[in-house]
Motif scaffolding. Structure first.
Motif, PDB file in Angstrom:
ATOM      1  N   ARG A 206       0.821  -1.211   0.000  1.00  0.00           N
ATOM      2  CA  ARG A 206       0.000   0.000   0.000  1.00  0.00           C
ATOM      3  C   ARG A 206       0.855   1.261   0.000  1.00  0.00           C
ATOM      4  O   ARG A 206       0.404   2.332  -0.415  1.00  0.00           O
ATOM      5  N   ALA A 207       2.091   1.140   0.443  1.00  0.00           N
ATOM      6  CA  ALA A 207       2.960   2.310   0.514  1.00  0.00           C
ATOM      7  C   ALA A 207       3.219   2.940  -0.848  1.00  0.00           C
ATOM      8  O   ALA A 207       3.624   4.109  -0.934  1.00  0.00           O
ATOM      9  N   LEU A 208       2.955   2.205  -1.924  1.00  0.00           N
ATOM     10  CA  LEU A 208       3.171   2.765  -3.256  1.00  0.00           C
ATOM     11  C   LEU A 208       2.197   3.889  -3.567  1.00  0.00           C
ATOM     12  O   LEU A 208       2.483   4.764  -4.378  1.00  0.00           O
ATOM     13  N   GLY A 209       1.015   3.874  -2.956  1.00  0.00           N
ATOM     14  CA  GLY A 209       0.130   5.024  -3.009  1.00  0.00           C
ATOM     15  C   GLY A 209      -0.870   5.096  -4.138  1.00  0.00           C
ATOM     16  O   GLY A 209      -1.918   5.713  -3.995  1.00  0.00           O
ATOM     17  N   ILE A 264       6.072  -3.296   1.678  1.00  0.00           N
ATOM     18  CA  ILE A 264       5.148  -4.260   2.298  1.00  0.00           C
ATOM     19  C   ILE A 264       5.556  -4.423   3.759  1.00  0.00           C
ATOM     20  O   ILE A 264       6.700  -4.795   4.051  1.00  0.00           O
ATOM     21  N   SER A 265       4.626  -4.153   4.670  1.00  0.00           N
ATOM     22  CA  SER A 265       4.975  -4.194   6.095  1.00  0.00           C
ATOM     23  C   SER A 265       5.205  -5.615   6.580  1.00  0.00           C
ATOM     24  O   SER A 265       6.042  -5.868   7.438  1.00  0.00           O
ATOM     25  N   GLY A 266       4.457  -6.562   6.028  1.00  0.00           N
ATOM     26  CA  GLY A 266       4.645  -7.955   6.439  1.00  0.00           C
ATOM     27  C   GLY A 266       3.556  -8.451   7.363  1.00  0.00           C
ATOM     28  O   GLY A 266       3.834  -9.123   8.357  1.00  0.00           O
ATOM     29  N   ALA A 267       2.293  -8.145   7.041  1.00  0.00           N
ATOM     30  CA  ALA A 267       1.177  -8.688   7.821  1.00  0.00           C
ATOM     31  C   ALA A 267       1.223 -10.207   7.750  1.00  0.00           C
ATOM     32  O   ALA A 267       1.671 -10.795   6.757  1.00  0.00           O
ATOM     33  N   ILE A 268       0.730 -10.848   8.792  1.00  0.00           N
ATOM     34  CA  ILE A 268       0.825 -12.301   8.898  1.00  0.00           C
ATOM     35  C   ILE A 268       0.174 -13.002   7.712  1.00  0.00           C
ATOM     36  O   ILE A 268       0.651 -14.038   7.242  1.00  0.00           O
ATOM     37  N   ALA A 282      13.664  -7.330   1.416  1.00  0.00           N
ATOM     38  CA  ALA A 282      12.637  -6.381   1.848  1.00  0.00           C
ATOM     39  C   ALA A 282      13.176  -4.957   1.766  1.00  0.00           C
ATOM     40  O   ALA A 282      14.288  -4.675   2.227  1.00  0.00           O
ATOM     41  N   ILE A 283      12.365  -4.073   1.177  1.00  0.00           N
ATOM     42  CA  ILE A 283      12.695  -2.648   1.118  1.00  0.00           C
ATOM     43  C   ILE A 283      11.570  -1.901   1.803  1.00  0.00           C
ATOM     44  O   ILE A 283      10.422  -1.919   1.342  1.00  0.00           O
ATOM     45  N   ASN A 284      11.881  -1.253   2.933  1.00  0.00           N
ATOM     46  CA  ASN A 284      10.846  -0.574   3.718  1.00  0.00           C
ATOM     47  C   ASN A 284      11.516   0.488   4.576  1.00  0.00           C
ATOM     48  O   ASN A 284      12.597   0.238   5.136  1.00  0.00           O
ATOM     49  N   PRO A 290       7.425  -5.913  10.224  1.00  0.00           N
ATOM     50  CA  PRO A 290       7.587  -7.353  10.458  1.00  0.00           C
ATOM     51  C   PRO A 290       8.260  -8.102   9.314  1.00  0.00           C
ATOM     52  O   PRO A 290       8.841  -9.156   9.532  1.00  0.00           O
ATOM     53  N   ILE A 291       8.203  -7.544   8.101  1.00  0.00           N
ATOM     54  CA  ILE A 291       8.807  -8.220   6.944  1.00  0.00           C
ATOM     55  C   ILE A 291      10.298  -8.441   7.161  1.00  0.00           C
ATOM     56  O   ILE A 291      10.870  -9.429   6.681  1.00  0.00           O
TER      57      ILE A 291
END
Length: 314
Positions: A206-209, A264-268, A282-284, A290-291
């Motif tokens: 979602r961070a891509l907007g 991507i935050s890494g939701a379960i 992972a790029i955040n 959590p990712i």
């Protein structure tokens, strides 16, 4: 009463060829029993039947070729499986959209418990499957006379598509149940690899907007790597990516050689769909995401800066 012997794999195919998910399901079937048969059901499926006969380890291919089976409607497919079910101790489906659609109907018609998403065959009546979004594994022993199971294809190596010489048997087909009707199919055409089969996957969150930013930032990286594009559920729900790109518990389960998660935050639920990837990048910009806990390589950075730089350096 006919003795139930052998293992039946219900093939996923495109009429001309066998999908890789079927090859992985054959591997699981061979661990359940030595006599493995493959059911190829559809209309105009001789090419797929011939391909199934060449799969190593398959001893017989059952071909059900008739118009009511053309579109894989669950009601008709379930009835076709039931037509031959009395022969088998196990009926296995790949845990794909097709398998998840048909297997529950077959299990209900047989009055047995379905075993979903098996990741390991312990013995002919005992299997491992994930629970709690893949955070735990449960061992299930079935006392049912026939085991109906879906197979998580990323957990099994694909059987060799060549080397077999199975006998092909045409079987009687069922009539149309008239319980459902095929209306239309929308197929997304792409030069990219199929998401479930891709060796490299680039996914966005979602961070891509926006869908425009999703395409602008991630497409060049995917093009450079020859990768499939994926997305988190949040990105799909926001309209940034199409539904068939969704990776996760309620999307597609993938296990590529390389998985690059951007924003991507890494939701379960997402981790459940990709944590078996061989290498995870992972790029955040959130160091607490959590990712990073499952990533082999983590880059704490703004993806809008990092991804273009990565593309330029490839």
């Amino acid at each position: 009463m006919t003795e139930r012997t052998g293992v039946l794999v219900v093939a996923e195919h495109d009429n001309a060829s066998i999908r890789s998910a079927t090859l992985c399901t054959v591997t699981a079937a061979l661990q359940c029993g030595a006599d493995v048969h493959v059911l190829v059901a559809g209309h105009g499926v001789q090419g797929a039947a011939n391909a199934a006969a060449r799969i190593a380890g398959v001893s017989r291919v059952l071909v059900a070729d008739a118009p009511p089976l053309a579109h894989g409607l669950a009601e008709n497919m379930g009835a076709q499986v039931m037509h031959v079910a009395a022969r088998y101790s196990h009926i296995l489906f790949p845990a794909t959209s097709m398998g998840k659609n048909v297997a529950p109907r077959v299990a209900a018609l047989l009055d047995v418990a379905q075993i979903s998403d098996i990741v390991r065959v312990v013995s002919a009546d005992t299997f491992e499957r994930p629970i709690y979004a893949g955070n735990a594994l449960v061992t299930v022993r079935s006392g049912d006379p026939v085991k109906v199971a879906t197979v998580r294809v990323t957990s099994f190596d694909a059987a060799s598509p060549e080397g077999g010489s199975a006998q092909i048997e045409a079987i009687d087909t069922v009539s149309d149940s008239n319980l459902s009707t095929f209306v239309e199919r929308h197929v997304a055409k792409s030069e990219r690899p199929e998401l479930a089969d891709a060796q490299i996957v680039v996914s966005g969150g979602r961070a891509l907007g926006s869908s425009e930013r999703f395409d602008e930032v991630l497409t060049p990286l995917a093009d450079r790597l020859g990768a499939a594009l994926g997305a988190s559920r949040a990105a799909v729900d926001a309209g940034f990516a199409p539904n068939d790109w969704q990776v996760g518990q309620t999307g597609k389960i993938v296990a590529p050689q390389l998985y690059i998660a951007c924003g991507i935050s890494g939701a379960i639920q997402h981790l459940a769909g990709m944590k078996d990837s061989k290498v995870i990048v992972a790029i955040n910009k959130d160091p607490e995401a959590p990712i990073f806990s499952i990533a082999d390589y983590g880059l704490e950075a703004d993806l809008f800066d990092a991804v273009p730089k990565l593309v330029s350096s490839l």
